[in-house]
Write an enzyme that holds these catalytic residues in place. Structure first.
Site, PDB file in Angstrom:
ATOM      1  N   GLU A 175      51.171  41.884  35.578  1.00  0.00           N
ATOM      2  CA  GLU A 175      50.687  41.767  34.181  1.00  0.00           C
ATOM      3  C   GLU A 175      51.753  42.225  33.181  1.00  0.00           C
ATOM      4  OE1 GLU A 175      46.847  43.728  33.893  1.00  0.00           O
ATOM      5  OE2 GLU A 175      45.837  41.923  34.573  1.00  0.00           O
ATOM      6  N   GLU A 371      43.857  37.784  40.473  1.00  0.00           N
ATOM      7  CA  GLU A 371      42.839  38.789  40.134  1.00  0.00           C
ATOM      8  C   GLU A 371      41.751  38.104  39.336  1.00  0.00           C
ATOM      9  OE1 GLU A 371      44.024  42.401  38.103  1.00  0.00           O
ATOM     10  OE2 GLU A 371      45.918  42.482  39.190  1.00  0.00           O
TER      11      GLU A 371
HETATM   12  P1  P53 Z   1      40.360  48.007  35.469  1.00  0.00           P
HETATM   13  C1  P53 Z   1      43.302  45.932  31.532  1.00  0.00           C
HETATM   14  C2  P53 Z   1      43.593  47.267  31.537  1.00  0.00           C
HETATM   15  C3  P53 Z   1      44.245  47.835  32.596  1.00  0.00           C
HETATM   16  C4  P53 Z   1      44.635  47.050  33.652  1.00  0.00           C
HETATM   17  O1  P53 Z   1      41.123  46.617  35.426  1.00  0.00           O
HETATM   18  C5  P53 Z   1      44.340  45.723  33.642  1.00  0.00           C
HETATM   19  C6  P53 Z   1      43.646  45.169  32.606  1.00  0.00           C
HETATM   20  C7  P53 Z   1      43.252  43.739  32.605  1.00  0.00           C
HETATM   21  O2  P53 Z   1      44.133  43.020  31.880  1.00  0.00           O
HETATM   22  O3  P53 Z   1      44.789  44.954  34.591  1.00  0.00           O
HETATM   23  C8  P53 Z   1      44.381  44.562  35.863  1.00  0.00           C
HETATM   24  O4  P53 Z   1      40.731  48.657  36.752  1.00  0.00           O
HETATM   25  C9  P53 Z   1      45.294  45.217  36.818  1.00  0.00           C
HETATM   26  C10 P53 Z   1      44.589  45.988  37.882  1.00  0.00           C
HETATM   27  C11 P53 Z   1      43.286  46.508  37.356  1.00  0.00           C
HETATM   28  C12 P53 Z   1      42.393  45.335  36.986  1.00  0.00           C
HETATM   29  O5  P53 Z   1      43.029  44.575  35.981  1.00  0.00           O
HETATM   30  O6  P53 Z   1      40.825  48.756  34.285  1.00  0.00           O
HETATM   31  O7  P53 Z   1      46.270  44.379  37.335  1.00  0.00           O
HETATM   32  O8  P53 Z   1      45.460  46.982  38.329  1.00  0.00           O
HETATM   33  O9  P53 Z   1      42.626  47.366  38.218  1.00  0.00           O
HETATM   34  C13 P53 Z   1      41.023  45.709  36.475  1.00  0.00           C
HETATM   35  O10 P53 Z   1      38.902  47.700  35.414  1.00  0.00           O
END
Ligand code: P53
Length: 476
Positions: A175, A371
């Site tokens: 990301e 994802e």
């Molecule tokens: P969580 C937002 C914020 C932080 C990580 O997120 C994020 C996102 C989404 O854009 O990215 C991804 O755990 C990331 C993972 C993460 C997943 O989204 O905050 O690649 O590491 O766990 C879900 O609910």
């Protein structure tokens, strides 16, 4: 039939969110090891080193480090064709700037990938997933510092050499576009290990950091292709298509500009050069990005092979209204046409079809969804008579998203390699640090305070996803 026979159904995780064992096998401290537990609307604290009395959920996580055989067996039982994880940089180079890698760390991933191959599961591997060595943050300022480019390339090359016969699908930075939002310092730290200083022009700093990362990624791609020409090395972005709040013409420009903050990253990584809208911005603002002589050539040569992305939600913007959205990362205005999760994330399956088409049309590269998923509150109390957690909301979420993905393949003709759900087993949330923001088909007995037996249990969705895979997406 819509999906090819080799379609990569599976799931995705990241090392720091599930491995635990933060000080075992010679592992160094990563940036994730200094992040406390937060919650919805309560940001994680990033502390100055590891402090007494704080809860650092990534330290132990779900102890995948010691449970991976049992966990992979469950993935295999669901019929996984692929499993995405990351290599913790700090297991390979504990501080990041060592001359020699840590053999024990390398060995761990040898064993992990061997086990996956034994089970017929294709590894899909992220090199840098929010887990920079902390030493590179404190001593070098993360990717602000050009020296970190070389450390990354060394780390990447070490992994490519070691796992060249075990791993084919790679991604350089997870990301990479999250940091586009310079108002959220969390992203600067997680993506690139840097913080903004008082009074500096954040946009300029971001462009410099991004440039360093583009060069690092491109050099890795070039080196990887030399090590094994069959490697598929991708970029990885979060794609949240931007909608206009109204048909006000100016809204269209606002939405386009907002989306360009994301495209900027993939334009460079997929096309191998800077897009005109960014060059013009630099010119207008008088930005001078520090580059070495052959950087632009490196970018041109180090283009990615495929486009990997996460999809969670869409964004709504307006040219006249400001964001009042309550979610922790300000994903724009409210959308009255879609529901929201308990963490304020918009649930928009159609947005996934839209995202697939946007990327297809822009780059004409193979894509992989690496994802997609929903965080839900679930406890022992949600168990029904059959002893299982009935996560019907998760099943409904996936059913709707997979249906839209199917339309993108069958009706729109997008070139899609696979679909990996986020967090097939409950793990530590990246954004909030919670264990109780659960994404899994498999429940893990552990709470936000770090208590629990770590017992793994299948949820109802486990059996549902198993059928989806067995029918190659026909039975939803
Ligand atoms: P969580 C937002 C914020 C932080 C990580 O997120 C994020 C996102 C989404 O854009 O990215 C991804 O755990 C990331 C993972 C993460 C997943 O989204 O905050 O690649 O590491 O766990 C879900 O609910």
């Amino acid at each position: 039939m819509s999906f090819s026979n080799g379609f990569l159904w599976g799931g995705a995780v990241a090392a720091h969110q599930l491995e635990g064992a933060w000080q075992e096998g010679g592992k160094g401290v990563s940036v994730a090891d200094v992040m406390t537990v937060g919650g919805y609307g309560k940001p994680r604290e990033i502390t100055d080193g590891v402090l007494e009395g704080k809860i650092y959920p990534n330290h132990d996580a779900i102890d995948f480090y010691h449970h991976y055989k049992e966990d992979l067996a469950l993935m295999a039982e669901m019929g996984f064709k692929a499993f995405r994880t990351s290599i913790a940089w700090t297991r390979i180079f504990p501080k990041g700037d060592e001359a020699e890698p840590n053999e024990e760390g390398l060995k761990f991933y040898d064993d992990l990938f061997d086990e996956m191959r034994r089970l017929g599961i294709e590894p899909v591997v992220t090199l840098c997933h929010f887990e920079l060595p902390y030493h590179l943050v404190t001593e070098y300022g993360g990717f602000r510092n050009r020296k970190v480019v070389d450390f990354f390339v060394k780390f990447a090359t070490t992994c490519f050499e070691r796992y060249k016969d075990k791993v084919k699908y790679w991604m350089t930075f997870n990301e990479i576009n999250n940091q586009r939002n310079t108002d959220v310092p969390f992203f600067a730290v997680t993506n690139s290990g840097f913080t903004y200083k008082e009074g500096e022009d954040r946009k300029l700093v971001l462009y410099q950091v991004a440039h360093n990362e583009f060069v690092a990624s491109a050099k890795a791609v070039i080196a990887g292709h030399k090590i094994n020409p069959k490697f598929q090395i991708g970029c990885m972005l979060n794609i949240g298509p931007v909608y206009t709040e109204s048909c006000r013409p100016a809204d269209a420009i606002t939405a386009m500009k907002e989306m360009d903050k994301t495209w900027f990253f993939s334009d460079v990584q997929c096309r191998g050069h800077y897009p005109t809208y960014v060059l013009k911005e630099w010119e207008n603002k008088g930005y001078k990005i520090q580059m070495e002589d052959n950087d632009l050539e490196v970018l041109a040569q180090g283009k990615v092979d495929y486009f990997a992305f996460s999809y969670y939600q869409t964004v709504v913007v307006s040219s006249v209204k400001k964001n009042e959205d309550g979610d922790e990362f300000s994903n724009g205005l409210d959308n009255p046409y879609v529901e929201k999760s308990d963490w304020g994330w918009k649930i928009d399956p159609v947005g996934l079809r839209y995202a697939l088409n946007l990327v297809q049309e822009r780059y004409e590269l193979p894509m992989m969804i690496v994802e997609n998923g929903i965080g839900l509150h679930e406890t022992e109390a949600d168990k029904q008579e059959d002893g299982m957690i009935h996560d019907d909301a998760r099943i409904a979420y996936f059913r709707a998203h997979i249906s839209e993905m199917k339309k993108a393949v069958e009706e729109d003709g997008v070139d899609l390699l696979g679909y990996l759900t986020w967090g097939p087993i409950d793990l530590v949330s990246a954004g909030t640090g919670e264990m109780e923001k659960r994404y899994g088909f498999i429940y893990v007995d552990k709470n936000n305070k770090g208590e629990g037996t770590l017992r793994r249990e299948k949820k109802k969705s486990f059996f549902w996803y198993k059928d989806v895979i067995a029918s190659n997406g026909e039975k939803l």
